[in-house]
Write an enzyme that holds these catalytic residues in place. Structure first.
Site, mmCIF file in Angstrom:
data_model
loop_
_atom_site.group_PDB
_atom_site.id
_atom_site.type_symbol
_atom_site.label_atom_id
_atom_site.label_comp_id
_atom_site.label_asym_id
_atom_site.label_seq_id
_atom_site.Cartn_x
_atom_site.Cartn_y
_atom_site.Cartn_z
ATOM 1 C CD GLU A 19 -2.223 -1.823 2.395
ATOM 2 O OE1 GLU A 19 -3.153 -1.786 3.063
ATOM 3 O OE2 GLU A 19 -1.221 -2.425 2.609
ATOM 4 C CG ASP A 92 -1.566 -2.744 6.094
ATOM 5 O OD1 ASP A 92 -0.190 -3.132 5.655
ATOM 6 O OD2 ASP A 92 -2.202 -1.804 6.278
ATOM 7 C CG ASP A 94 -6.280 -4.685 7.770
ATOM 8 O OD1 ASP A 94 -6.308 -4.820 6.646
ATOM 9 O OD2 ASP A 94 -6.369 -3.709 8.628
ATOM 10 C CD GLU A 96 -10.866 -0.803 4.178
ATOM 11 O OE1 GLU A 96 -11.197 -0.534 3.514
ATOM 12 O OE2 GLU A 96 -11.302 -1.558 5.391
ATOM 13 C CE1 TYR A 307 -1.341 -2.968 9.433
ATOM 14 C CE2 TYR A 307 -3.380 -4.434 10.398
ATOM 15 C CZ TYR A 307 -3.162 -3.437 9.351
ATOM 16 O OH TYR A 307 -3.853 -2.637 8.699
ATOM 17 N NE ARG A 309 -5.838 1.187 10.966
ATOM 18 C CZ ARG A 309 -4.795 1.604 10.245
ATOM 19 N NH1 ARG A 309 -3.912 0.705 9.451
ATOM 20 N NH2 ARG A 309 -4.640 2.946 10.047
ATOM 21 C CG HIS A 352 -3.976 -8.976 12.899
ATOM 22 N ND1 HIS A 352 -4.813 -8.120 12.845
ATOM 23 C CD2 HIS A 352 -3.773 -9.559 11.909
ATOM 24 C CE1 HIS A 352 -5.293 -7.996 11.768
ATOM 25 N NE2 HIS A 352 -4.504 -8.817 10.846
#
Length: 694
Positions: A19, A92, A94, A96, A307, A309, A352
């Site tokens: 990203e 990433d 997750d 998203e 990470y 989040r 995670h």
């Protein structure tokens, strides 16, 4: 004879798409020459901004378009993909990130069955290289969970917002999580307004045993706990004390353990950053992103944390082992705790780990020179919390004593750290409160008895940290949603920050009242939490996303029709300002805009004169001695103080001037907020300070 030059064969490289450009640079260094790493700079496809972009007749299919302005970037990605040996999607780890990978695969015509998805929880050389050894296919359940959230939020926002525009004013918006957050703030404000303080009293005593003094507090009469509600009751208690001698009736000694804290989740990191290093939520996430994506620490660029989040407190066995070794070598064998102590919410996405340093040996002190002050503050917080979480409990010797005279009972508590355990790196307790050694039957002397009147206090307004905590405890929102939710309700001017606490605005109360009346499910905490759980079920393949949307939309559609018909138009009336326009002479009025109230000419649109509403604090400017000090707001909405004669006088101060001079150096004294609440008048040069006030 002519020399024949052979054409150099071009070696195809593997293409990796991530990203962010910062992440791309870090990963490319780890993977070597046979890889080219480029950035998509976030999403490349999304729903149109100009329309709902959801096909309600075709199973709620989202109608994606390439994001405006990303055409050249998409063309470059296509060219790179065409000449690449293999394309890897490393966005990433997750929902998203999975959706971004899915959109990239669509645009680049990649085979859906191909194992081209690479995920890693930390950006370190070993983690990245290991991830590329085990690529997988795109996880469609994760993609569907993200799509479901996006579609759900679009339906809510693009359905309710136009009604608010028609019935109240343009520029308003409504959303699932933001509406719940706004209602929580307004409900708390209503609690504060309805609160009726109740009187109560305490009696604090200073006692001494030999030469040692200690504090004790009134407990009750004749062994029973008693609440003191009036001064008359206090006087009755004091009248029973005929001497200063109290008998030690009971001594209780115990050993108490305090377990180490769990490592950070997104919300607990945001809360600690707010309370301990004074970071706003957005700033915390921005700095955490920098630490995750990589910092040059002398030996090269490295991601410093995992990470950021996550709502899991799990730690990988490898990280546990490294931490245990570090703790044993640095602090000693008896400080290391074995095992992974996890306490996750039922909704936690445990794919995670918790937030932790990617390499525990990179202590804050060892890399301080490579970090800016904000990065160092947050990294130190994360490092300390993680190391503490892998350490043994702290052990306290506690002592509880009962003192009695003529039926009047006082109690005293004391504790002493017997073994500091995790507190050697993360001290989250008060200083030792020691009591002198006492045994049952001993006599101690009373020095002072201090009765004090109090009144119960209303609940505190929400800060960013306490609002996030409440949302998380109620299962509303997820780690990635807290920061944007808080941003949105402030940008729409539904709430404002005063002394770091949220206060609802008039506009916020109007919007909340309408949503509560016509869309009760949207602001229902239980309903919203259940919806979050359904999205989690989509993620693990237990629910179909279209069914989740349909179950929500069918009753919501009925509420929409009712709101269109029955919601009355609300006119936010302009208030008279009490003075005339200095341009055209018409009366000025107070209007409500996107950023709060302001003065405007009533002769609009013929006259467009506007003025900021300023509040004078009643202090003459200490610099020019002519102007008045007024409250102002910075671009980031932070309150500061300045002279109303600006730009002729450029005096400004973050701290509130009090209109008096320092008795030592004659500088203008200011009022500062102090930790733990309260205020204190101080000299900005540090030459003088007065007692703290509440």
């Amino acid at each position: 004879m002519a020399t024949v030059t052979k054409k150099k064969k071009t070696v195809k490289k593997n293409l990796v798409i991530v990203e962010s450009p910062a992440k791309a640079k870090t990963i490319e260094k780890y993977l070597g020459r046979s890889y080219k790493v480029v950035a998509s700079v976030g999403h490349i496809r999304d729903l149109k901004k100009s329309s709902m972009s959801i096909d309600f007749d075709n199973d709620y299919q989202p109608q994606y378009i390439n994001i405006r302005g990303k055409g050249p970037l998409i063309n470059d990605l296509k060219k790179e993909a065409k000449k690449a040996k293999q394309v890897y999607l490393a966005s990433d780890p997750d929902r998203e990130g999975e959706a971004i990978a899915w959109h990239l695969a669509h645009i680049l015509n990649l085979d859906e069955s191909e194992k081209n998805r690479v995920v890693f929880n930390e950006i370190t050389k070993d983690a990245v290289k290991d991830a590329f050894k085990e690529p997988r296919t795109i996880n469609q359940d994760l993609v569907d969970a993200q799509q479901a959230r996006r579609v759900l939020d679009r339906i809510v926002g693009y359905s309710i917002s136009p009604i608010l525009w028609k019935k109240v004013k343009k520029g308003l918006s409504a959303g699932r999580v933001q509406s719940v957050a706004l209602k929580l703030i307004i409900d708390r404000e209503n609690e504060i307004k309805a609160f009726k303080p109740e009187e109560y009293w305490t009696i604090d005593g200073t006692f001494k045993k030999g030469n040692k003094k200690f504090q004790a507090n009134f407990y009750g009469l004749n062994g029973k706990k008693m609440k003191l509600e009036t001064n008359e009751q206090v006087q009755e208690v004091l009248a029973r004390l005929t001497s200063d001698d109290f008998t030690v009736e009971q001594v209780e000694r115990k050993e108490r353990k305090r377990n180490s804290p769990l490592p950070y989740t997104t919300s607990s990191m945001q809360m600690d950053a707010a309370n301990k290093i004074n970071f706003r939520t957005r700033k915390t996430m921005m700095v955490a992103q920098q630490l995750y994506e990589g910092i040059n620490v002398g030996s090269g660029v490295q991601g410093l944390i995992t990470y950021m989040r996550t709502d899991s407190t799990r730690i990988s066995p490898l990280a546990q082992g490294q931490a245990a070794q570090f703790i044993k070598e640095t602090y000693g064998e008896h400080y290391s705790r074995n095992g992974n102590r996890v306490r996750n919410a039922t909704s936690a996405q445990d794919a995670h780990e918790a937030i932790r340093p990617s390499n525990v040996n990179l202590t804050p002190e060892s890399i301080a020179k490579y970090l800016d002050k904000d990065q160092l503050k947050l990294y130190t917080l994360i490092w300390n919390r993680f190391v503490a979480s892998q350490m043994t409990a702290a052990i306290f010797d506690t002592m509880n004593v009962r003192l009695e005279q003529n039926g009047v009972v006082f109690t005293a508590n004391g504790s002493q750290v017997k073994f500091n355990g995790y507190m050697i790196v993360y001290n989250d307790t008060d200083k030792n409160k020691m009591l002198p050694d006492m045994e049952k039957g001993d006599i101690v002397q009373r020095s002072v008895t201090q009765p004090e009147q109090h009144f119960t206090q209303p609940p505190a307004r929400y800060s960013e940290a306490t609002l996030i905590k409440t949302l998380e405890e109620n299962g509303v929102g997820r780690p990635s949603t807290y920061a944007p939710t808080i941003d949105t309700i402030q940008k729409r001017y539904y709430v404002k920050l005063a002394a770091k606490r949220f206060e609802p605005t008039e506009l916020g109360e109007i919007v909340n009242k309408l949503i509560v009346e016509f869309f009760p499910d949207i602001v229902n905490v239980t309903f919203t939490a259940e919806m979050e759980q359904k999205l989690d079920d989509v993620e693990i393949g237990k629910e179909e996303w279209q069914r989740v949307i349909d179950e929500f939309y069918q009753p919501f559609k009925v509420e929409l029709s009712k709101a269109e018909e029955e919601m009355e138009k609300i006119q936010i009336k302009d208030e008279p300002a009490g003075f005339d326009c200095d341009v055209c002479g018409h009366p000025m009025v107070i209007k409500l805009g996107r950023f709060g109230k302001f003065y405007a000419c009533s002769n609009f649109p013929d006259c467009r004169n506007t003025k900021q509403i300023v509040k004078s604090i009643g202090v003459t400017c200490p610099e020019c001695h002519k102007g008045q000090i007024i409250e102002r707001k910075s671009k980031r909405n932070r309150l500061f103080y300045g002279c109303d004669r600006y730009p002729e006088c450029e005096f400004t101060s973050w701290d509130k001037p009090v209109g008096r001079d320092c008795p030592k150096c004659h500088a203008a004294l200011v009022e500062k907020k102090v930790r733990g609440g309260g205020k204190q008048v101080v000299c900005p040069n540090g030459d003088y300070e007065e007692e703290k006030t509440k």
